[in-house]
Design an enzyme around this catalytic site. Sequence first.
Site, PDB file in Angstrom:
ATOM      1  N   ASP A 146      32.806  40.596  35.404  1.00  0.00           N
ATOM      2  CA  ASP A 146      34.249  40.806  35.284  1.00  0.00           C
ATOM      3  C   ASP A 146      34.996  40.408  36.559  1.00  0.00           C
ATOM      4  O   ASP A 146      35.992  41.026  36.917  1.00  0.00           O
ATOM      5  CB  ASP A 146      34.541  42.264  34.925  1.00  0.00           C
ATOM      6  CG  ASP A 146      35.995  42.492  34.552  1.00  0.00           C
ATOM      7  OD1 ASP A 146      36.668  41.529  34.171  1.00  0.00           O
ATOM      8  OD2 ASP A 146      36.478  43.635  34.680  1.00  0.00           O
ATOM      9  N   TYR A 147      34.500  39.390  37.263  1.00  0.00           N
ATOM     10  CA  TYR A 147      35.269  38.871  38.393  1.00  0.00           C
ATOM     11  C   TYR A 147      36.579  38.277  37.881  1.00  0.00           C
ATOM     12  O   TYR A 147      36.600  37.567  36.876  1.00  0.00           O
ATOM     13  CB  TYR A 147      34.484  37.798  39.140  1.00  0.00           C
ATOM     14  CG  TYR A 147      33.474  38.342  40.114  1.00  0.00           C
ATOM     15  CD1 TYR A 147      33.870  38.816  41.366  1.00  0.00           C
ATOM     16  CD2 TYR A 147      32.121  38.393  39.785  1.00  0.00           C
ATOM     17  CE1 TYR A 147      32.937  39.321  42.260  1.00  0.00           C
ATOM     18  CE2 TYR A 147      31.185  38.893  40.678  1.00  0.00           C
ATOM     19  CZ  TYR A 147      31.596  39.347  41.914  1.00  0.00           C
ATOM     20  OH  TYR A 147      30.676  39.846  42.797  1.00  0.00           O
ATOM     21  N   GLU A 148      37.678  38.569  38.597  1.00  0.00           N
ATOM     22  CA  GLU A 148      38.992  38.093  38.187  1.00  0.00           C
ATOM     23  C   GLU A 148      39.704  37.297  39.272  1.00  0.00           C
ATOM     24  O   GLU A 148      40.769  36.721  39.026  1.00  0.00           O
ATOM     25  CB  GLU A 148      39.847  39.283  37.747  1.00  0.00           C
ATOM     26  CG  GLU A 148      39.197  40.065  36.600  1.00  0.00           C
ATOM     27  CD  GLU A 148      40.032  41.239  36.109  1.00  0.00           C
ATOM     28  OE1 GLU A 148      41.169  41.418  36.600  1.00  0.00           O
ATOM     29  OE2 GLU A 148      39.542  41.980  35.236  1.00  0.00           O
ATOM     30  N   HIS A 149      39.127  37.255  40.489  1.00  0.00           N
ATOM     31  CA  HIS A 149      39.718  36.541  41.617  1.00  0.00           C
ATOM     32  C   HIS A 149      38.612  35.743  42.315  1.00  0.00           C
ATOM     33  O   HIS A 149      37.489  36.238  42.457  1.00  0.00           O
ATOM     34  CB  HIS A 149      40.380  37.511  42.583  1.00  0.00           C
ATOM     35  CG  HIS A 149      41.305  38.482  41.919  1.00  0.00           C
ATOM     36  ND1 HIS A 149      42.551  38.123  41.445  1.00  0.00           N
ATOM     37  CD2 HIS A 149      41.157  39.803  41.615  1.00  0.00           C
ATOM     38  CE1 HIS A 149      43.126  39.163  40.890  1.00  0.00           C
ATOM     39  NE2 HIS A 149      42.303  40.198  40.971  1.00  0.00           N
ATOM     40  N   GLN A 208      39.308  39.954  27.167  1.00  0.00           N
ATOM     41  CA  GLN A 208      40.337  40.964  27.413  1.00  0.00           C
ATOM     42  C   GLN A 208      41.633  40.600  26.660  1.00  0.00           C
ATOM     43  O   GLN A 208      42.585  40.104  27.244  1.00  0.00           O
ATOM     44  CB  GLN A 208      40.604  41.091  28.916  1.00  0.00           C
ATOM     45  CG  GLN A 208      39.386  41.536  29.716  1.00  0.00           C
ATOM     46  CD  GLN A 208      39.688  41.682  31.188  1.00  0.00           C
ATOM     47  OE1 GLN A 208      40.674  42.301  31.586  1.00  0.00           O
ATOM     48  NE2 GLN A 208      38.831  41.101  32.029  1.00  0.00           N
TER      49      GLN A 208
END
Length: 295
Positions: A146-149, A208
């Site tokens: 769930d890395y988002e950056h 998501q």
Amino acid sequence: MEFCKILFATFFLLLFSKSNAANSKLFREYIGAESDVKLSDVPIIDSSVEFHFILAFAIDYTDDKQPTNGKFNVFWETDNLGPKQIASIKDSNSNVKIAVSLGGDTVVGNNKAFFTPKSTESWVQNAVSSLSDMIQQYHIDGIDIDYEHFKASPEIFAECIGELIKSLKNSGTISFASIAPYDDDTVQSHYLELWRKYGHVIDYVNFQFYAYDKLSVSEFVSKFKEQASNYGGSQLLASFESGGGGGLNPNDGFFEACKELKEQEKLGGIFIWCADESQKSRFQYEKKSQDLLAA
């Protein structure tokens, strides 16, 4: 010749399983990111579904916000989500499995949790070592990405995460892996590259959908099919945020959309963000989700 036959049969089985992933009775729920919620607070675990609690989060940062190049630390509240509590819920419910989600949005307050490898080799080595210890200690069955950056290219992200999953699966440390992308150009470029190169070792896509602006039932179904096309052949899960948010909320037609997808044999499961927020509604949406999947 015999080896070629076996190889072809294996490829066919993998292809078949990917293309026939939906419908499933898989229910997943993130837990631990926002409060001191307990596993035992969730009152309903339907024995006829496969139930995954996803611990949020393990992050390769220190408590003082410093990146550690793949050395993961626990950032969920461990008094209520510790090894004893996890072992107990699994002993009481044979259909419960535990995953740990890696990365997330922030680390220590509003500081963004960036994917920041120094090199592919060193990051993978550190990640395999630190996560193997954590997985054993906390009785974990799988990982969620769930890395988002990002401070690395899509190619480096794909190689690091793909090789991590392969290593943990090959050693028998985990039995499944999932990814949690959302509709953002930067995020999608990284996850689609990961899917392109390593989709064969990824079991579930926790897309998501609550990261979209508000959606109608028809718009949700359309977005679901669009992402199913992006992540072709995946076991794609529908999702909502139990505390309210974007996408399609449970009181505004989410379950109607899921029934439509299920009738079309496209529903790969349901996941909720998150148990911490569901306490306020007494976990009514967890029950509705499981009832729909089990029917």
